[in-house]
Design a protein around this motif. Structure first.
Motif, mmCIF file in Angstrom:
data_model
loop_
_atom_site.group_PDB
_atom_site.id
_atom_site.type_symbol
_atom_site.label_atom_id
_atom_site.label_comp_id
_atom_site.label_asym_id
_atom_site.label_seq_id
_atom_site.Cartn_x
_atom_site.Cartn_y
_atom_site.Cartn_z
ATOM 1 N N GLY A 203 0.787 -1.220 0.000
ATOM 2 C CA GLY A 203 0.000 0.000 0.000
ATOM 3 C C GLY A 203 0.823 1.276 0.000
ATOM 4 N N MET A 204 2.106 1.205 -0.297
ATOM 5 C CA MET A 204 2.954 2.408 -0.284
ATOM 6 C C MET A 204 2.800 3.178 -1.588
ATOM 7 N N ASN A 205 2.972 4.499 -1.476
ATOM 8 C CA ASN A 205 2.914 5.318 -2.674
ATOM 9 C C ASN A 205 4.297 5.422 -3.300
ATOM 10 N N ALA A 206 4.368 6.121 -4.434
ATOM 11 C CA ALA A 206 5.623 6.177 -5.191
ATOM 12 C C ALA A 206 6.736 6.848 -4.384
ATOM 13 N N ALA A 207 6.408 7.916 -3.659
ATOM 14 C CA ALA A 207 7.438 8.605 -2.864
ATOM 15 C C ALA A 207 7.970 7.699 -1.763
ATOM 16 N N GLU A 208 7.071 6.933 -1.135
ATOM 17 C CA GLU A 208 7.508 6.019 -0.076
ATOM 18 C C GLU A 208 8.377 4.904 -0.635
ATOM 19 N N LEU A 212 12.124 4.283 0.355
ATOM 20 C CA LEU A 212 12.520 2.968 0.862
ATOM 21 C C LEU A 212 13.689 2.410 0.062
ATOM 22 N N HIS A 213 13.664 2.608 -1.251
ATOM 23 C CA HIS A 213 14.789 2.155 -2.076
ATOM 24 C C HIS A 213 16.066 2.881 -1.699
#
Length: 557
Positions: A203-208, A212-213
């Motif tokens: 459920g993470m968005n692109a910014a998250e 995270l990467h």
């Protein structure tokens, strides 16, 4: 009052919304295209239909015969209506060349002037036009009726635009149903795919995900422990910088995607990485390091891979060896202090008994023996670390009842060893060789992996029947020679290739690391280790370390 921040839509949600809009746009575009093309197709079909009807009526012989009669309408009106009903078109109008109607669906319009263009038909051509007549806008065809080369009348057949539009609307309903079905199926498929994507992205968005990467990459490069992740086929899926360093893989080595067996690691380490069960704090040797290996399988109904962590144990092992040596020195000093007290009591007792001369002779002999030993070591080995190591090991060996001799040809001048040759490696090499030699000489039971060691004596002081270890330390400018031999039982030829393997020992489990560390330290400094039989019958280890430009060479046993 501060309103709570709304969390950005998840990546799966964004993709779902984008895909739904895209599918809706594609379906709507296809629907509009189908409507436009359907309308055009319906108009073309209507034009072909009325053209065929108009030509068929104009070419009919009965029409030409009826035109020649005094009252053409009487014959042509029933005929035209029959053809109109049979073909399903809106009207068939037959007229004279002056545009006076002979037929019309509305009988009241018979005899009236035809509304539309007739110039091209009077010139002999058949043409199509859209024109607004008595029945409203229509698509009509006008063609001449010929009697030989003479034009005796005109035929116009048409279909109203409303009828064409109604046909298109009927098709549009089916088209809308198909478009709705396509949109629904596309939406359901998109939802299913994005639900799976939502599970995988948590459920993470692109910014998250991007953050995270970045954290993932920073952690992999920053952590000092080695980290490997193996997939279900034992291929390397991930390895960090520390893992490459601990396994001896250079940055140019493409490790990801390769199997563990292709990395040419030592067999015990390869076996630990490929094991199906978990491994906890196992010590393994690479070419240059001692590493602690922990493995844990990743399971989820089936084997999905293995997570491996590696810790560098090299420095800790060296420090442990130094600590063991310090403990040995301490024990030796305690024993020597106890012995010195006994000798002092002896001297005092001799003096009290009035035997002064014997007391002086006894004390002088002990001092001379200790001083000769110290002078010999310090005079031959001016390298302070090695000299201190030899003196300390000599004291330990003495406690074990073993003579530690320094060969007559030993000589290391001050400054003969370059700064690049680590003193810790010298202590590791010579200390472990002496420890193993003392074990073999004192116990007469082969090699051990760790033990204590005897006090240095010169070759001239050795006794023929006593347990003895002989040390040679010689630097000739090109290489450093360290040789340790003992009077123990020696090592059989069948075991010569195994002594440097981690865990090999004649003293049971939990031992057998010293000689592996010797080979490792020699390899780090571009040297070699050789094993043969000593003249006294025991084992003799010879280490050669280059003192010039060192290039790593293969270690032989």
């Amino acid at each position: 009052m501060r309103l709570p921040r709304t969390r950005p839509r998840s990546l799966a949600g964004q993709l779902f919304a984008m895909q739904v809009v895209l599918i809706a746009a594609v379906v709507a575009g296809c629907a509009v295209f189908a409507y436009v093309s359907g309308s055009a197709q319906a108009e073309r079909t209507a034009a072909r239909q009325v053209r065929a009807a108009a030509l068929a009526v104009a070419d009919s012989p009965s029409v030409r015969e009826a035109i020649r009669t005094p009252d053409p309408s009487a014959v042509l009106q029933p005929y035209a209506e029959q053809v109109r009903r049979d073909t399903g078109i809106a009207f068939i109008t037959i007229m004279d060349t002056d545009r006076k109607r002979w037929t019309h669906p509305d009988p009241s319009q018979i005899g009236e002037t035809f509304l539309g263009h007739t110039e091209e038909a009077l010139a002999g051509a058949t043409f199509t036009e859209t024109y607004t007549g008595t029945l409203g806008p229509s698509i009509r065809v006008v063609t001449p009726v010929r009697d030989g080369d003479r034009i005796i009348g005109l035929v116009s057949a048409g279909i109203t635009v409303d009828r064409v539009s109604s046909q298109v609307r009927e098709q549009l309903g089916a088209l809308a149903l198909a478009a709705g079905g396509a949109l629904a199926l596309g939406g359901i498929g998109t939802y299913v795919i994005n639900a799976r994507l939502r599970r995988h992205t948590h459920g993470m968005n692109a910014a998250e995900l991007s953050r995270l990467h970045d954290y993932h990459q920073a952690t992999l490069h920053a952590v000092r422990e080695g980290l490997l992740m193996l997939d279900g086929q034992r291929r390397i899926a991930l390895i960090n910088d520390a893992g490459r360093e601990l396994l001896g893989l250079g940055p140019e080595t493409e490790a990801v995607g390769r199997t563990v067996a292709e990395l040419n690691l030592p067999a015990p380490l390869t076996g630990a990485l490929l094991a199906s069960e978990a491994r906890v704090d196992e010590l393994h040797l690479t070419v240059d390091r001692v590493v602690v290996v922990n493995t844990r399988p990743v399971v989820g109904g089936e084997r999905r891979g293995t997570v491996v962590t590696l810790r560098d144990h090299t420095e800790l092992q060296a420090l442990t060896g130094e600590l063991d040596s310090e403990r040995g020195f301490t024990q030796a000093l305690r024993s020597q202090a106890h012995e010195a007290a006994n000798r002092l009591h002896t001297v005092v007792s001799l003096i009290e008994l009035g035997r002064v001369a014997e007391a002086v002779e006894f004390a002088t002999a002990e001092l001379e023996l200790a001083q000769v030993l110290t002078d010999r070591v310090v005079g031959a080995v001016e390298e302070p670390v090695l000299a201190a190591l030899l003196l300390g090991k000599a004291a330990q060996a003495h406690e074990r009842g073993v003579e530690l001799e320094l060969a007559e040809d030993s000589l290391i001048d001050d400054g003969a060893l370059p700064p690049s040759l680590a003193q810790r490696d010298l202590v590791t090499i010579l200390g472990n060789l002496i420890d193993n030699a003392v074990d073999a000489a004192s116990e007469g039971d082969g090699l051990a992996s760790a033990a204590a060691v005897p006090a240095p004596r010169t070759a001239a002081q050795g006794g023929a029947g006593r347990a003895r270890v002989t040390v040679t330390a010689l630097a000739d400018g090109r290489e450093l020679l360290l040789r340790v031999s003992d009077t123990g039982p020696g090592i059989g030829p069948e075991e010569a290739d195994e002594v440097f393997r981690r865990g090999w020992s004649t003293h049971g489990a939990g031992r057998g690391l010293g000689l592996a560390l010797v080979r490792q330290a020699a390899h780090r400094n571009g040297g070699s280790v050789e094993l043969d039989r000593a003249p006294e019958g025991g084992a003799r280890f010879t280490v050669r370390l280059p003192l010039g430009d060192r290039t790593a060479t293969e270690v032989t046993a």
